[in-house]
Structure formats: C-alpha cells, structure tokens
Design a protein around this motif. Structure first.
Motif, PDB file in Angstrom:
ATOM      1  N   GLN B  84      -1.691 -10.780  10.065  1.00  0.00           N
ATOM      2  CA  GLN B  84      -3.049 -10.778   9.543  1.00  0.00           C
ATOM      3  C   GLN B  84      -4.035 -10.048  10.435  1.00  0.00           C
ATOM      4  O   GLN B  84      -5.016  -9.519   9.959  1.00  0.00           O
ATOM      5  CB  GLN B  84      -3.517 -12.216   9.323  1.00  0.00           C
ATOM      6  N   LYS B 150       1.984 -13.858   4.707  1.00  0.00           N
ATOM      7  CA  LYS B 150       0.646 -13.438   4.296  1.00  0.00           C
ATOM      8  C   LYS B 150       0.260 -12.125   4.979  1.00  0.00           C
ATOM      9  O   LYS B 150       0.637 -11.874   6.106  1.00  0.00           O
ATOM     10  CB  LYS B 150      -0.379 -14.509   4.687  1.00  0.00           C
ATOM     11  N   GLY B 151      -0.547 -11.332   4.277  1.00  0.00           N
ATOM     12  CA  GLY B 151      -1.093 -10.121   4.871  1.00  0.00           C
ATOM     13  C   GLY B 151      -0.085  -8.999   4.987  1.00  0.00           C
ATOM     14  O   GLY B 151      -0.210  -8.139   5.846  1.00  0.00           O
ATOM     15  N   THR B 152       0.942  -9.010   4.138  1.00  0.00           N
ATOM     16  CA  THR B 152       1.957  -7.964   4.212  1.00  0.00           C
ATOM     17  C   THR B 152       2.022  -7.225   2.884  1.00  0.00           C
ATOM     18  O   THR B 152       1.463  -7.669   1.886  1.00  0.00           O
ATOM     19  CB  THR B 152       3.344  -8.585   4.473  1.00  0.00           C
ATOM     20  N   THR B 153       2.730  -6.095   2.888  1.00  0.00           N
ATOM     21  CA  THR B 153       2.937  -5.395   1.626  1.00  0.00           C
ATOM     22  C   THR B 153       3.881  -6.195   0.735  1.00  0.00           C
ATOM     23  O   THR B 153       3.883  -6.017  -0.476  1.00  0.00           O
ATOM     24  CB  THR B 153       3.552  -4.007   1.859  1.00  0.00           C
ATOM     25  N   GLU B 155       3.906  -9.273  -0.245  1.00  0.00           N
ATOM     26  CA  GLU B 155       3.360 -10.167  -1.265  1.00  0.00           C
ATOM     27  C   GLU B 155       2.880  -9.381  -2.485  1.00  0.00           C
ATOM     28  O   GLU B 155       2.897  -9.905  -3.599  1.00  0.00           O
ATOM     29  CB  GLU B 155       2.271 -11.091  -0.708  1.00  0.00           C
ATOM     30  N   LEU B 156       2.483  -8.136  -2.267  1.00  0.00           N
ATOM     31  CA  LEU B 156       2.099  -7.294  -3.411  1.00  0.00           C
ATOM     32  C   LEU B 156       3.338  -6.828  -4.172  1.00  0.00           C
ATOM     33  O   LEU B 156       3.353  -6.811  -5.406  1.00  0.00           O
ATOM     34  CB  LEU B 156       1.293  -6.089  -2.932  1.00  0.00           C
ATOM     35  N   ALA B 159       4.708  -9.647  -6.326  1.00  0.00           N
ATOM     36  CA  ALA B 159       3.883  -9.862  -7.515  1.00  0.00           C
ATOM     37  C   ALA B 159       4.215  -8.802  -8.565  1.00  0.00           C
ATOM     38  O   ALA B 159       4.387  -9.123  -9.749  1.00  0.00           O
ATOM     39  CB  ALA B 159       2.403  -9.811  -7.145  1.00  0.00           C
ATOM     40  N   ASP B 160       4.346  -7.548  -8.136  1.00  0.00           N
ATOM     41  CA  ASP B 160       4.668  -6.465  -9.072  1.00  0.00           C
ATOM     42  C   ASP B 160       6.047  -6.663  -9.691  1.00  0.00           C
ATOM     43  O   ASP B 160       6.225  -6.558 -10.899  1.00  0.00           O
ATOM     44  CB  ASP B 160       4.636  -5.109  -8.346  1.00  0.00           C
TER      45      ASP B 160
END
Lengths: 404, 339
Positions: B84, B150-153, B155-156, B159-160
């Motif tokens: 983070q 948290k704060g990493t690529t 988690e995106l 989600a995708d």
C-alpha cells in the motif's frame, strides 16, 4: 439635562488603533488573525505547488472513473464496473453500520456494567471492575485483533461442515458458526407478509399507548397497573395470530453448504463481528465509568427519600436515580460515541471494507490520488462526528435540567 | 522574530524544491549506501536468512546496483515496504529505488510518475487452492472466498476475470503475504491469488506443499521489475543498465566464476570487453567506475545464477525458467546491446 454634563464624544481616528488601550487589543488580534490565515494559505499553496512539481494536480475527477475492484460486504448493490464514488459510498454505509450498531451495543453494555459495578454483591461488582479495567487499559486495535484471531482459530472452517464425515454441524440446523463468519437464516417476505408487519407495528403503538396510560393512572390516581405482562402479550399474540391467519407468509431461508462456503441466508462476516464486538466492549468500558460516575453524582438523599416513600430498589434506580444520572452522563457519552465512530477506521486491520478501506485503501492505491482521498476522508469523518454531536446535543438539551 | 520565521520558511521551501530536482546518483554516493525498497517478506524474492541478512531474487537487484556504484554489494540499506505504501515511499525520496515484485503497468508508469527500468521476472497471476477441494480449473470457483493482497494489480485482475466469466466470488482483503498465508491455511478463504511466482514461494513454505495446487489458469501479464521516481533519468540509467548487465552477462557467458579472468585482459569479444570496462568508456558515461560491470556480476553472479540460487528448480520454490529464459533459449530476456 444630563446630556450636557457628558464629555463631548471623541470621534474615532486611525491613531487610536495603536495608542488607545481600548482598541489596541483588537489591532493585535487582527494582525494575529491575518498572520494565521497567511500561514495556512502558505501551507496549502506550498502543498499544491509541490504536488504540481511532482506533476500531480489536485483533481477529484477520478471519483467518476470505474473502480474495478470488488467489495465483499455491500449494503447497496455494487459491481466492479461501478465508479469509485459508489465504492466510497458502499464504504460509508459500512462505516455507519458498524458505528451505529457499535454505539447501541456499547450503550447497553456500558449502562448494565456501570449499574452492576455499584452492586452490593461483592462478586458482581468485582467482576465488572475487572472487565472495565481490562478493556479500558488495552488499546482497541489489540482487542480487534484478539477477537478476530480467536474467531479465526477457535471456530471450525467452512470445509469441516462439508461431506458425510463432517466434524462440525449447524446449531439447530439454522445457524452456522465458522471461522470466516456467522451464517443466519434469512427471512423471506412472501405475499401477505405486509399484513403481519402491519399488525406488529400496530401492536408496538399499542404498547406505547399502554405505557402512557399507565403513567397517567399513576400520576392522577396513584394506581399501578402491571404493564409488563400486558405489554408482552400485546407484543407476541396479535402478530402470531396474523401470521397464522395469513397462512405463514414469512418463511426462513436457511444457509446451506455449497461447494466452498455456505450459501443463502445472511452472512455476518468475521471482520464485522470482530470490529463490532471489540469496539463495543472497549467503548462500553468507558461508558460504564461515565454511568457509574453519573449515578454517584446523584445525591444519596434522593435514594433515601425514594426508599422512605416505599419504592423498591429496582424502581428507585429506574424512576429516581437513572433519570437524574442521565443528565450527567450524556455529555461525556457524546465523546465516547465520537471515539467509537472514529476508531471504526481501524477496520483495515481485519480487512473490513469501511470508508477507510475503500476510498482510503483500494481507491487511493489504485488511482494514486492520496491527497484527494485523504481530504475526502477527513471531510467525511468531520461531517459524521459533527452530526453525531449535533444530534446528541439536541437530546441533551431536551433532558437537561431546565433552569428558569 | 517574524523576519527570521519568514526566512526559515523560504529556506525550507528552497530545500523542498531542491530535493525534487536532486541528482540521486550523487546523493547515494555521498551517503555511501543505497536505500532500496523491498518486500516485507516473500521466500525466494526477499527474505531474511538465519543471520538476519536480506537475500533473494529481488534483493539481488539492489545488491547489483550497490555493487555498480560502490563496488560493494553490501552497501545497501533495506527498507521493507508494504504494497500500500511502496509508491508513496519511493516518491517521497525515502528510498532510491524499489525492487519489490512490482508489476509494470501503464497507470503506474504514467499517472503515478514512476519509471520502470526493465523486467527481472515475467510473471502472471494464478490461484492456489487445497488439493482436497478437487478443483481443476479457476472457472469452478463459483462461491469461493478469495484472499487478495490490498493495493495490488491482482485485485483488479480478479474482479475482471470473475466478472467476464460470470462467476460469483467474495474477496477477502489482506495486507501482507504472511497474513494471506495464515488466512488461507486457517480456511477463512479457500483460494489465495497473487503472482504465480509468489504462490510457488508461499506454497514452498507450507508444511505439506503437495496438499496445495496452483490452478492452470494464468489470468494476467505481470512483468515485475525495479523502478525509480520520474524525473532523474541519469539515476534511472544506472539501475536499468545494472539489470541489463546481469541479463547480458548470462547471454555472453560471463559468470561470477570467470568474470575476474575475463576482466583481467581484453578478450576477443568486444561486447564482453565493453561490459567489463576493458574497452570503451561505458562506466564513465554512467558516472560509475570503469569496472562497474565486473562488480555487478561479482555481487551474486549473472541473471541465470541469481535465478538458480534463489528461486530455480533446485530450490524449495522450484520455478522453471519458462518465459524468463534468454531470448536465445526461447524466453523473453533480451538485453539491449552494450555499445
């Protein structure tokens, strides 16, 4: 005639701002104010200039960009394709949820413990002292982590509920306590359930009217009618009757073990339970002390006077002592509510997605807009704290001693 | 009094402005030690040994840069930073460079004003899951709880991936790799997702690694590499070419064992000579000693040696070279020419 004897009124001129002791104070205060404004202005412009030098302007446009991440606990529907603004809003609701439930539980715990701490029973009074001292003197972050880790390690993992040789089972077939949270049955509102709810609301109003009538009887005729059994009957019977007459329109959806986790039902996550319990018990210890102090502030003569009128101890407490103690305990409790709300930002420690976790955590990280995100966070906590103290001050004004 | 306050304020502003345009290489030289940001602990990439010394694949990059500047691979002050805060700490100037399994992305490069200087590990995001759950594909993860840092690529990406495949899941946000490991082992989440190399490192530290499987789906491209702040290109060049020297050394066959012999006198291969400083003035152009290349390779060996030492197939991590082989062996490693 008297106007003639008054000295001619000296007109004001600029020199008096420095030479006249009546005005000199204002001059210096004004200069100090200007200096203060200039200092803050300089600090803000310095921050803006330095951010600009790093190529980072202050811009809140990122709030309308797609967030791209998921949030586990959502009170309003939210998808990863929604905006950062909505993600922040989901976080705000999660903060408010834990803050409101925390304040309620902390108040209940605090009042009960505060009263019991003054009990004549040696064991109960000592036990309550132990509780207050333990919770008051260990930082709340530690308590949050303790509750979270005890839950994560003491309760069975969801996988132990699965299969034929499951080592864990659900309580009453409806409640599942797992190390990632508690699963409860979810009420399903079928057709006709509105009638049942309506009857329930009417019976609540009836209970309120009953209590009003009982008080009226007490004050005007000095008669005491048993409100508790009648109230309980009013609370249960009409609603139950309506429930069966309408053909049981409220069903329960029980949690079921899916492939990985329990599905259906309501999930209360471990992170929420840890945060809620720890904050409530911690703040409850402070409220207990406020309650104890407030009760002790009520003159002993009041208790003795009530006793001489023949009131029993329980009624002395609820009718004479607590109403007077309420006036003393409300102002310090306002700051305890504020503390609890602000302490809820420690949610990050257990991964509870409050406003600090969404806007101040993931959004801040993914967009790199730390300055803006922190500004918004500050504004939110300021607004919510002012709102709480505003509401509580209104309440305080309504119960405080009216002096005429 | 007011005047002195104002002067002090002006002096502070001047210093702040000065720091923004400073010459990082000169600062590091004056300080005599390199401030390097690393992971808070990921076996094989950055972890402390029994003596409390940091070592690992990412740490070796810090050591190579320190060796290039000072000729001493130990002139490094390690700063373990979490996901983070890593970019803020780098941008604030607290550290000179970050070598911390960090994915090179457009927005980090452009919007966060960072400079990625190459790739030291080509990675992709995967899923780790207990074998007993009998899952063979990430598409079967409907209803699972997934531990995500948290704060990493990652988690995106998750989600995708789940949205595109229309799968329900529940994210469990976690701060550090060790917390994720605890939560995963306790069963509060069934799946742990991060870069496949990180999963291999995590699994290697389990009591029974064979009870856990990494699913075949790799759902993202994760080029990991060292990075510095925007705006000091000279300093960026030092880090970039220290990394390239490690990669080129493997391609040219320079190892920690033969580097002294090759550097003793000019060889037949002019590129080796230029890299090791026996020909040309590459070191001078970077503002470094002529034998900088020798020191970089002596620190921990060339890229291949570092790989085998910390995360290769003979280590508990057991990663194959795969994409991280030299271009001549079908991999993606390709150092620009030393000319």
């Amino acid at each position: 005639m008297s106007t003639l004897s008054e000295p001619p009124k000296q007109s004001f001129h600029m020199g008096m701002l420095l030479n006249d002791t009546r005005y000199r104070g204002y001059t210096f205060q004004f200069i100090a104010l200007l200096a203060l404004v200039a200092l803050f202005g300089w600090m803000v412009s310095n921050a803006v200039a330095n951010l600009a030098a790093l190529g980072q302007d202050i811009n809140f446009g990122f709030l309308s960009d797609q967030a791209g991440y998921d949030i586990n606990q959502q009170i309003i529907p939210y998808e990863s394709t929604d905006t950062h603004m909505r993600a922040a809003f989901v976080g705000v609701l999660n903060t408010l949820l834990v803050a409101v439930l925390g304040c309620i539980l902390a108040t209940i715990v605090g009042v009960v413990v505060g009263v019991l701490r003054l009990s004549n029973n040696w064991l109960i009074a000592r036990l309550m002292s132990v509780y207050v001292e333990i919770f008051r003197n260990v930082p709340v972050l530690i308590w949050i982590l303790i509750v979270f880790n005890v839950m994560a390690n003491a309760l069975p993992s969801p996988s132990t509920f699965r299969g034929d040789d499951a080592t864990a089972s659900m309580l009453l077939g409806a409640f599942a306590f797992t190390n990632s949270g508690v699963y409860l049955p979810l009420p399903l509102w079928l057709e006709g359930s509105i009638v049942v709810v309506g009857v329930f609301v009417v019976s609540l109003i009836a209970i309120w009217a009953l209590r009003r009538y009982a008080r009226h009887l007490l004050y005007s005729e000095g008669r005491v009618i048993p409100t508790l059994p009648i109230g309980l009957a009013l609370f249960v019977v009409p609603t139950l009757l309506a429930f069966f007459i309408m053909g049981r329109p409220i069903a329960l959806e029980y949690p079921e073990m899916g492939r990985f986790n329990f599905q259906n039902g309501i999930q209360v996550r471990g992170s929420f339970i840890a945060l809620w319990l720890a904050l409530s018990l911690y703040t409850g210890a402070f409220i207990a002390e406020n309650v104890r102090g407030a009760i002790q502030a009520v003159s002993k003569g009041q208790t003795e006077a009530a006793a001489s009128l023949g009131l029993r101890p329980g009624r002395i407490m609820s009718l004479v002592v607590l109403p007077q103690a309420l006036r003393v305990m409300i102002p310090p409790n306002i700051s305890q509510y504020l503390n609890l709300t602000k302490n809820s930002s420690l949610a990050a420690a257990v991964g509870y997605m409050d406003i600090t976790g969404t806007l101040g955590g993931v959004t801040l990280n993914q967009t790199g807009r730390s300055f803006e995100a922190i500004l918004l966070l500050m504004a939110f906590y300021l607004a919510i704290s002012l709102a709480i103290s505003g509401i509580m001050n209104l309440y305080n004004n309504s119960v405080k001693l009216k002096e005429r | 009094m007011k005047n002195s306050l104002l002067l002090g304020a002006i002096a502070v502003t001047g210093m702040v402005a000065g720091a923004a345009t400073a010459d990082t290489l000169q600062e590091v030289k004056d300080r005599g030690v390199l401030n390097c940001g690393i992971s808070t602990g990921l076996v094989g990439f950055a972890s402390q040994n029994a003596n409390g010394d940091w070592q690992g694949f990412d740490v070796a990059i810090c050591q190579a840069v320190a060796a290039a500047i000072f000729g001493d691979a130990n002139a490094v002050e390690y700063n373990p930073v979490t996901n983070q805060v890593r970019f803020e700490i780098l941008n604030s100037g607290e550290i000179d460079m970050l070598s911390r399994n960090t994915t090179w992305t457009f927005s980090r490069d452009v919007d966060l004003k960072l400079d990625f200087l190459g790739v030291n590990y080509y990675d992709g995001q995967g899923f780790l899951i207990p074998t007993e759950l009998g899952v063979s594909s990430a598409k079967e993860l409907d209803g699972a709880k997934v531990c995500i840092q948290k704060g990493t690529t990652t988690e995106l990406n998750v989600a995708d991936f789940f949205r595109v495949n229309n799968i329900e899941y529940e994210p469990v946000p976690i701060s550090t790799a060790s917390e994720a490991q605890q939560a995963y082992l306790a069963g509060t989440c069934q799946v742990y997702t991060t870069d496949a190399s990180g999963l291999a490192a995590t699994r290697a530290s389990f009591e029974d690694p064979s009870a856990h499987v990494i699913l075949p789906e790799i759902i993202s491209k994760e080029p990991l590499g060292p990075l510095v702040r925007h705006g000091d290109d000279d300093w960026g060049d030092v880090v970039r070419w220290s990394l390239n020297a490690l990669i080129a050394a493997e391609e040219l066959g320079i190892t920690s064992a033969n580097v002294d012999d090759l550097a003793a006198a000019p060889t037949d291969n002019p590129e080796i000579n230029r890299l090791l400083g026996t020909e040309g003035t590459l070191g001078e152009m970077l503002g470094l000693p002529a034998d900088w290349g020798v020191n970089v390779i002596k620190a921990n060996g060339n890229y291949g040696e570092i790989f085998e030492k910390f995360i290769g197939e003979n280590t508990p991590i057991g990663l194959a070279r795969g994409l991280n082989a030299q271009w001549t062996d079908g991999g993606l490693l390709y150092a620009p020419p030393f000319r």
